[in-house]
Write a protein that holds these residues in place. Structure first.
Motif, mmCIF file in Angstrom:
data_model
loop_
_atom_site.group_PDB
_atom_site.id
_atom_site.type_symbol
_atom_site.label_atom_id
_atom_site.label_comp_id
_atom_site.label_asym_id
_atom_site.label_seq_id
_atom_site.Cartn_x
_atom_site.Cartn_y
_atom_site.Cartn_z
ATOM 1 N N GLY A 75 45.679 60.896 -19.048
ATOM 2 C CA GLY A 75 45.207 62.232 -18.379
ATOM 3 C C GLY A 75 45.865 62.641 -17.215
ATOM 4 N N PRO A 76 44.924 63.249 -16.038
ATOM 5 C CA PRO A 76 45.783 63.520 -14.726
ATOM 6 C C PRO A 76 45.612 62.109 -14.027
ATOM 7 N N ARG A 77 45.182 61.154 -14.589
ATOM 8 C CA ARG A 77 45.243 59.977 -13.369
ATOM 9 C C ARG A 77 46.648 59.303 -13.818
ATOM 10 N N ALA A 78 47.087 59.587 -15.167
ATOM 11 C CA ALA A 78 48.615 59.045 -15.712
ATOM 12 C C ALA A 78 49.788 59.595 -14.716
ATOM 13 N N ASP A 79 49.472 61.103 -14.701
ATOM 14 C CA ASP A 79 50.459 61.800 -14.020
ATOM 15 C C ASP A 79 50.458 61.412 -12.336
ATOM 16 N N LEU A 80 49.242 61.262 -11.883
ATOM 17 C CA LEU A 80 49.104 60.868 -10.331
ATOM 18 C C LEU A 80 49.959 59.327 -10.163
ATOM 19 N N VAL A 81 49.605 58.380 -11.087
ATOM 20 C CA VAL A 81 50.371 56.939 -10.883
ATOM 21 C C VAL A 81 51.768 57.127 -11.116
#
Length: 385
Positions: free
Chosen positions: A14-20
């Motif tokens: 989710g958004p965490r993957a984009d942030l990483v």
């Protein structure tokens, strides 16, 4: 020495993957840009513009879940401008590639193809201009990679759509099965109660004894119907509730089903032909429901006085024939808005069998069902009645 529990580590989604991904790109771009610093390196103004473009592209990626198409175009245009102004061959191209895959996996194939085409045309124009940074081989490899990314995203979208459609189909089939079971249980029980109550009211003053028998039949029938209804509704129970343990109805209870008609209902005679076998559970339940619905129609619509149920056991199938001397028509027996004959036909077809329902020339109505066995019973399962 404590062991490392790998199950605690989860891949972000989710958004965490984009942030990483954004953080990783920023680190890699920073390392690449840092190598160009020093005497004879890039001018500070050019470096500031490059980092502004990097931050804009990464920010656009973080917004892709809310504005997927707009964010995708921002990453493509921003990355293109960055490579035109910068001499660093950094990893910023990963950002539009991720946006491209996300669009394709969401089913936005036109936008993904358009973005990929713009990227290929831009890189190809740079190769024709003779910048020295790219050549024909690089353009060819980039085209292959972009086609593969779009294809993978499209396959992902197809698999997700197929899984959702299959889950919806299973849910629809389950709802239809529950509705059919409820119709069979409630329809038969309420029909018998209606017939018995009418007889009790008619004979209450003339023959109190028969009225009492009809009321007793209503009591027994409603109790049995309620028990079967609870069993059917067990599929809707919560996980932490106790599931019903009563077995599914079958031909073993057909004598009780015939006796439930009571003194005010039709006289039911059951005939068995051939060596009686224990049919598969699906066939057993379908045969019971077909007989139940036929008796309900004979009492409610046909107002029959005599009903004959014939069960013919064979090695590979079970034949069920229900005949009555009523006067109802097939349209009346189908019921207004109910499942009636259509429900019985659906049960037979689900098992690979057939069912016909028609008026008899000599009067009355006949239902003929052929229910094949998916797995014919073995010799050990045969038993003479």
């Amino acid at each position: 020495m404590p062991r490392l529990d790998l199950s605690r580590f989860r891949v972000p989604g989710g958004p965490r993957a984009d942030l990483v991904l954004v953080l990783a790109v920023l680190v890699l771009v920073g390392v690449a840009e840092g190598q160009r610093l020093g005497p004879g390196g890039r001018a500070p103004d050019s470096l500031v513009v490059s980092w502004l473009l990097v931050m804009a592209v990464c920010t656009a990626l973080l917004m892709r879940r809310r504005y997927p198409v707009a964010a995708g175009w921002c990453t493509v245009v921003g990355t293109g401008v960055y490579y035109l102004l910068s001499t660093v061959d950094g990893p910023l191209v990963l950002v539009p590639v991720v946006a491209l895959y996300a669009l394709a996996s969401q089913g936005r194939l036109r936008a993904a193809v358009a973005m990929a085409a713009v990227m290929v045309i831009g890189v190809g124009a740079g190769a024709l201009a003779g910048t020295g940074d790219v050549n024909g081989t690089a353009v060819f490899m980039l085209t292959g990679w972009l086609i593969a990314i779009v294809a993978l995203g499209t396959m992902r979208h197809g698999r997700v759509a197929y899984a959702e459609e299959e889950a919806q189909l299973r849910a629809t089939q389950e709802r239809l099965r529950i509705a059919r079971e409820l119709h069979d249980v409630i329809g038969h029980t309420m029909s018998m109660i209606n017939v018995q109550a009418s007889a009790a009211l008619h004979r209450l003053e003339k023959d109190p004894g028969q009225a009492a028998e009809a009321l007793a039949a209503i009591k027994d029938g409603s109790k049995a119907g309620l028990r079967e209804l609870r069993t059917t509704l067990g599929v809707l129970r919560q996980v932490d509730e106790e599931a019903p343990t009563a077995p599914a109805p079958g031909l073993a209870g057909i004598d009780d089903l015939a006796a439930a008609a009571g003194p005010a209902g039709p006289e039911v005679r059951i005939e068995r032909n051939g060596t009686e076998v224990r049919p598969p559970a699906a066939v057993d339940l379908a045969a019971y429901r077909i007989v139940q619905e036929s008796l309900t129609n004979a009492a409610r619509h046909g107002r029959a006085r005599h009903v004959t149920v014939r069960l013919s056991y064979e090695d590979t199938q079970l034949t069920v024939v229900v005949e009555d001397d009523g006067t109802g028509t097939s349209s009346g027996r189908a019921g207004t808005g109910g499942s009636g004959i259509a429900g019985m036909t659906e049960r037979a077809r689900a098992l690979g069998g057939t069912l016909t329902a028609r008026k008899r020339q000599e009067g009355g109505f006949v239902v003929h069902a052929r229910l094949p066995f998916a797995d014919p019973p073995s010799a050990d399962e045969r038993s003479d009645r």
